[in-house]
Structure formats: C-alpha cells, structure tokens
Design an enzyme around this catalytic site. Structure first.
Site, mmCIF file in Angstrom:
data_model
loop_
_atom_site.group_PDB
_atom_site.id
_atom_site.type_symbol
_atom_site.label_atom_id
_atom_site.label_comp_id
_atom_site.label_asym_id
_atom_site.label_seq_id
_atom_site.Cartn_x
_atom_site.Cartn_y
_atom_site.Cartn_z
ATOM 1 N N PHE A 57 0.855 -1.185 0.000
ATOM 2 C CA PHE A 57 0.000 0.000 0.000
ATOM 3 C C PHE A 57 0.886 1.227 0.000
ATOM 4 C CE2 PHE A 57 -2.407 3.489 1.754
ATOM 5 C CZ PHE A 57 -3.622 3.380 1.090
ATOM 6 N N LYS B 103 3.973 10.599 8.068
ATOM 7 C CA LYS B 103 3.362 10.191 9.327
ATOM 8 C C LYS B 103 4.062 10.737 10.573
ATOM 9 C CE LYS B 103 0.769 6.139 7.761
ATOM 10 N NZ LYS B 103 -0.583 6.593 8.113
ATOM 11 N N ASP C 66 9.858 2.524 1.083
ATOM 12 C CA ASP C 66 8.762 3.295 1.658
ATOM 13 C C ASP C 66 8.777 3.103 3.177
ATOM 14 O OD1 ASP C 66 6.327 4.197 2.611
ATOM 15 O OD2 ASP C 66 5.125 3.318 0.997
#
Length: 405
Positions: free
Chosen positions: A138, A254, A225
């Site tokens: 994702f 984040k 990532d």
C-alpha cells in the site's frame, strides 16, 4: 474544548462518506491517552495511524509549535527556507543520504519517488521505464500510488490504472532475480520495509540485503517506503537499518511531524540530482510550521531516547501478547518490530474495533484479520501492560464467540 458536547444522530451530513467511523468524537488528549466528548478516556494504541510520535499535548512540542505559529506558518517555495535546510540536514545525518524534497503526506512522498524513478529511467534512455512493486503493498490513493499498491479491493472502480509496474511477492528472492533476468525496462524496486495496510508484513533482513544486491548489479534504484515504519517506530530511525543497508530513495511522512502534516522523500547519490527546477514542486510542502514540527520531533526523540523506548516497550508488548495468547485457537501469528505490531487471526475481526473502543482502547484492524498497534513512541511499560490486559481478553472472547467462515 472545541469539540461538540454530544454527537447528533447524523453527526456529519456535509462530510463525504469515505470513512467507516466509530460513533465517537475525540475532544482532547495528553500523553498516550485521549478523551471523547462524553468524557470517556481511551488508551491510544493507534497513534493516529503511526502519526502521533510524541503522543498528545507533549510539553516540549506544544510551546515550540505555538512559537512558530506566532512567527510564520506558510510562505511558499519562492524564497529561501532555513527550516527546510535544518530538517533536511538532520534527516540526511540520521539516514546517511544526500538531500530531501518536502511535501505534505506519505502519498506525496511516494508520488515523488515514482517520478524520480521514471525520470531516472528516461535519463538512462529507457523510453518506458518500469518499477518493481509488491503483492499486498500500500503506497497511497492517488492514481499512481494506487497503481503501485497491491490491493485489488482499493483499486476497484478506479481503472484504468497507471502502467509501468511489475508485481512480485514479498520475500521471494527468486522472483526478483527472474525480473532482473528478463525485463530490461526495470529501473527501480519500490517496497515497504514492513507492509502496514497489507497486514504488518515485514521484509526479512535477508530479503532486503538481496534486493539491495540485485539493485546494485542492475543499476536500479532501491526505493524503501518508510512512511509508516520509519521515524523510530521499530527501534532504529528507519526500519531498513536493521538490515544494514542504505536505500537510494526513501519516502517518509506520518510520525515525522507528530501530527502536523508533512512528507519527505530522502535521496542518496544515485537519485539526489534526478529532479531539477521545474521537474517537481509543491505549494504547502516545506512550510515553516511543518518544518518546525519535524525538527522538534527529531530533537525530542533524541533527548528522550525514544528509539530505545520503542525497542524496549515494543518487545515487552509482543512478549505480553505471546504469553497471554499462547495456545489460543484462532491465533495465526504475532509479528512486527518495536511499536509496530500485528496480531493475525484466522478470521475477519473488524468488530474488535468497536469492542476495543468500548473497553477504552484504540486500535486498528487491517487486511480484514490483522489487529494493528501503532502507539505513540512515548508509550510506557505500564501502559503496554494495560494494552495487553485490555486486548487479550477481547481477542479470546471474540474467537470463542465468532465462528471461522
């Protein structure tokens, strides 16, 4: 507080229905605890989905952000940005990489990585560059990052997807070696070190080292990532550092801003100068408020030794789950690293979101059957014990009362 006192029957008639929300609204927080508008208290095992690194209302972060808001919030990227350079220098120091582009989110950081990979390929004379991506990955919900994502459920209804991706299973060295042997258009490998939305699936140390080796042999970019698993969550600054490797491109977001929206793509020598003026840009990215949030987050993490805390408390949390859930029929696996933990069951378990909230604990369920914990990195050992004490009985009761489909 500014939140409504009570939720009306239809609390958000003007908000697009893109989320399946629980029937509660949060009012305020302190440390690893939050309160809803009815005054109920919750232990935050989710951390805003790995965002609230320093918890809520941190006594060092709050005055720093108040100071910045009173000076400058946004200016645009037409001008020199000293706070950008300060945060970029720190990210380069802790990663061993060369330079940084700042955006607003993980999606934007991943989009920038994809653009870097394509431009890198074009600069090498490859007219249709391709990127290796992964099953269950994702990377975001824009059309490009959705195309790189390995979840047909979230892709449904948004075709045609972007071409140029070659998909392989995680931790299968033979599969990526076959791609290297048969596909001359590949320019990069793009993977999460620990797949978050896909179910807290870690890439093994041996696999990461093998992919680094293949990328070096082929002249590909290794793009890792670290949006969800980076910024100290596993007990090192970045999850790939456990494998002793260095990526060429590393998207972050984040936890970097402790709740203030921020994204960054950090590049090493092979990728640092692929993009030039006019190739990429942003209006809000790199604004003074976000940069101050990033600087203060990393500073506080060092001062308060939060990497060590993530490793120690995370190990205690996993040990507690393994102890309390040992031999429970329906438990598949407890996995993860540091304060990124997945508890996989053998049946869908989304109703545990509601049961946990009712018991005063905030969690996530991802990939249908994986309970995901991403608490603030300030979580204490007693608070970790409370998470175990609340969640394990709920899991046992759920498995005992819910038949396997």
């Amino acid at each position: 507080m500014n939140a409504p006192e009570k939720l009306p029957a239809n609390p958000e008639p003007h908000v697009m229905k893109t989320y399946g929300r629980l029937p509660m609204a949060l009012s305020h927080g302190r440390g690893c605890w939050v309160w809803d508008t009815d005054g109920k208290k919750y232990l935050d095992g989710l951390g805003g989905i790995a965002v609230n690194t320093l918890g809520h209302a941190h006594p060092k972060l709050v005055p720093a952000l108040q100071d910045q808001v009173a000076k400058l919030i946004h200016t645009s990227n037409y001008y020199a940005a000293p706070l950008q350079e300060k945060l970029a220098a720190k990210l380069c120091q802790i990663s061993g990489l060369s330079n940084v582009f700042f955006g607003n989110s993980g999606l934007e950081a991943n989009e920038a990585a994809l653009k870097i990979a394509r431009k890198y390929g074009h600069d090498k004379g490859i007219a249709r560059p391709e990127i290796v991506v992964y099953e269950k990955a994702f990377h975001g919900r824009s059309i490009a990052t959705l195309s790189a994502t390995g979840n047909p459920k979230v892709q449904a209804g948004f075709g045609p997807l972007v071409e140029g991706f070659v998909r392989v299973p995680l931790n299968d060295v033979t599969a990526i070696e076959e791609v290297a042997a048969t596909n001359p258009n590949v320019v990069a490998v793009f993977l999460e070190v620990i797949q978050g939305e896909g179910g807290v699936n870690p890439a093994t140390i041996e696999y990461l080292q093998a992919v680094r080796r293949v990328c070096d042999q082929q002249g590909w970019l290794l793009m890792l990532d670290e949006v969800q698993c980076g910024i100290g969550r596993t007990g090192k600054w970045f999850a790939h550092q456990w494998a002793g490797i260095t990526p060429d491109v590393m998207p972050l977001a984040k936890g970097l801003g402790s709740g203030v929206p921020i994204g960054a793509v950090v590049c090493g020598p092979k990728a640092a100068h692929v993009l030039g003026p006019g190739n990429h840009g942003t209006t809000f990215g790199g604004n003074p408020l976000a940069m101050r949030a990033g600087i203060e987050t990393l500073t506080i993490m060092e001062e308060d030794k939060l990497l060590d805390n993530a490793a120690t408390v995370g190990a205690a949390l996993r040990a507690g789950f393994l102890r309390e859930l040992a031999g429970v029929d329906g438990l598949v696996e407890v996995r993860g690293q540091g304060l990124m933990i997945g508890i996989e069951l053998d049946r869908p378990c989304s109703e545990l979101l509601t049961r946990s909230a009712e018991a005063g604990l905030m969690i996530s369920v991802t990939a249908d059957s994986v309970i995901r914990l991403l608490p603030p990195l300030i979580l204490s050992l007693p608070e970790a014990e409370q998470i175990v004490a609340i969640l394990c009985p709920l899991i046992k009761a759920f498995l005992a009362s819910t038949p396997k489909p």
